[in-house]
Design an enzyme around this catalytic site. Structure first.
Site, PDB file in Angstrom:
ATOM      1  N   THR A 109       0.818  -1.355   0.083  1.00 27.08           N
ATOM      2  CA  THR A 109       0.070   0.029  -0.102  1.00 27.08           C
ATOM      3  C   THR A 109       0.777   1.330  -0.050  1.00 27.08           C
ATOM      4  OG1 THR A 109      -1.774   1.305   0.905  1.00 27.08           O
ATOM      5  CG2 THR A 109      -0.154   0.099   2.681  1.00 27.08           C
ATOM      6  N   ASP A 160      -7.655  -4.098   0.282  1.00 26.12           N
ATOM      7  CA  ASP A 160      -8.703  -3.026  -0.596  1.00 26.12           C
ATOM      8  C   ASP A 160      -9.907  -3.125   0.379  1.00 26.12           C
ATOM      9  OD1 ASP A 160      -8.908  -1.617  -3.401  1.00 26.12           O
ATOM     10  OD2 ASP A 160     -11.030  -2.762  -2.975  1.00 26.12           O
ATOM     11  N   TYR A 200     -12.673   8.612   4.900  1.00 29.15           N
ATOM     12  CA  TYR A 200     -13.938   8.960   5.485  1.00 29.15           C
ATOM     13  C   TYR A 200     -14.291   8.917   6.974  1.00 29.15           C
ATOM     14  CZ  TYR A 200     -14.964   8.084   0.422  1.00 29.15           C
ATOM     15  OH  TYR A 200     -15.067   8.130  -1.124  1.00 29.15           O
TER      16      TYR A 200
HETATM   17  P1  IMP Z   1      -8.264   1.582  -1.693  1.00 30.00           P
HETATM   18  O1  IMP Z   1      -8.414   0.108  -0.507  1.00 30.00           O
HETATM   19  O2  IMP Z   1      -6.744   1.784  -1.475  1.00 30.00           O
HETATM   20  O3  IMP Z   1      -8.488   1.223  -3.059  1.00 30.00           O
HETATM   21  O4  IMP Z   1      -9.084   2.485  -0.946  1.00 30.00           O
HETATM   22  C1  IMP Z   1     -10.005   2.483  -0.108  1.00 30.00           C
HETATM   23  C2  IMP Z   1     -10.549   3.821   0.184  1.00 30.00           C
HETATM   24  O5  IMP Z   1     -11.775   3.540   0.905  1.00 30.00           O
HETATM   25  C3  IMP Z   1      -9.531   4.705   1.085  1.00 30.00           C
HETATM   26  O6  IMP Z   1      -8.744   5.477   0.117  1.00 30.00           O
HETATM   27  C4  IMP Z   1     -10.593   5.577   1.817  1.00 30.00           C
HETATM   28  O7  IMP Z   1     -11.135   6.687   1.170  1.00 30.00           O
HETATM   29  C5  IMP Z   1     -11.665   4.542   2.156  1.00 30.00           C
HETATM   30  N1  IMP Z   1     -11.515   3.712   3.201  1.00 30.00           N
HETATM   31  C6  IMP Z   1     -11.146   2.417   3.375  1.00 30.00           C
HETATM   32  N2  IMP Z   1     -10.928   2.141   4.652  1.00 30.00           N
HETATM   33  C7  IMP Z   1     -10.961   3.363   5.524  1.00 30.00           C
HETATM   34  C8  IMP Z   1     -11.005   3.626   6.811  1.00 30.00           C
HETATM   35  O8  IMP Z   1     -10.558   2.999   7.560  1.00 30.00           O
HETATM   36  N3  IMP Z   1     -11.188   5.112   6.970  1.00 30.00           N
HETATM   37  C9  IMP Z   1     -11.738   5.923   6.194  1.00 30.00           C
HETATM   38  N4  IMP Z   1     -11.876   5.482   4.787  1.00 30.00           N
HETATM   39  C10 IMP Z   1     -11.415   4.235   4.610  1.00 30.00           C
END
Ligand code: IMP
Length: 202
Positions: A8, A73, A156
């Site tokens: 990540t 993810d 969020y």
């Molecule tokens: P990815 O998993 O990197 O594709 O992105 C997941 C997205 O979901 C993050 O960039 C946040 O915007 C949102 N997200 C996932 N987990 C959390 C969390 O624990 N707190 C707040 N936002 C989250």
């Protein structure tokens, strides 16, 4: 000690993952700790589920580096928006602030009882030795607030009121969030798998 790459670039996620995995008998390495420019690989999250996207990320990085690789993810599902932003959570708008504003705008006039939501996470672990990927999932329930509350966490978090913690994730400490978050729940399952695996390879 064997290395575990965390796939990540999100420093907020990295902080949570590192803290949760601190007692696992593996040396945690971050994308920005390794060379070979693998942090620059362009990974397209083309999956339609969190599990598919986590697997895409873990496999892409694991194949390039040859390291045991863990990817997460995750995203937010809001019932009043038919599950959106879901797998598009990171791409829902240009910035964190814009994403939060968009959600609050779309939920304008929606009463408290209909503001239910959940964070979901899928954690994928790809093992280049066996060419196998394991998936672990977790979720946590809450409600979308009317205004942002608190500035801890990331994404969020300020508008996610955890029904279990009785406060927003934006107001929760890292310890509190890690006691019940979607990611912590998925990682708890992943940890059990990593422990068994490291014992078997002794
Ligand atoms: P990815 O998993 O990197 O594709 O992105 C997941 C997205 O979901 C993050 O960039 C946040 O915007 C949102 N997200 C996932 N987990 C959390 C969390 O624990 N707190 C707040 N936002 C989250």
């Amino acid at each position: 000690m064997k290395r575990l790459l965390i796939a990540t670039n999100n420093r907020g996620k990295m902080k949570e993952i590192k803290s949760i995995l601190k007692d696992v008998p593996l040396k945690v390495v971050r994308i920005w700790d390794i060379d070979a420019g693998s942090g620059e690989i362009d990974i397209k999250e083309t999956g339609t589920t969190f599990a598919q996207n986590a697997a895409i990320k873990a496999e892409a990085l694991g194949k390039v580096t040859g390291l045991l690789t863990l990817a997460d993810d995750s995203g937010l599902e809001i019932d009043a928006l038919g599950g959106k932003p879901g797998v598009r959570s990171a791409r829902f708008a240009e910035s964190n602030k814009a994403r939060i504003e968009k959600v609050l705008r779309l939920l304008k006039g929606v009463p408290r009882a209909k503001r239910s939501a959940r964070f979901k996470a899928a954690v994928a672990i790809y093992d280049p030795e066996t060419d196998e990927t394991k998936i672990f999932e977790g979720e946590t329930a809450g409600q979308i607030t009317y205004k942002p509350r608190g500035n801890r966490g990331f994404g969020y978090d300020p508008i996610f009121y955890s029904t279990e913690l009785k406060k927003t994730f934006g107001r929760a400490t890292l310890k509190e969030k890690n006691s019940l978050s979607h990611r912590a729940r998925a990682l708890a399952k992943a940890k059990r798998f990593l422990r068994i695996r490291s014992q078997a390879s002794k």
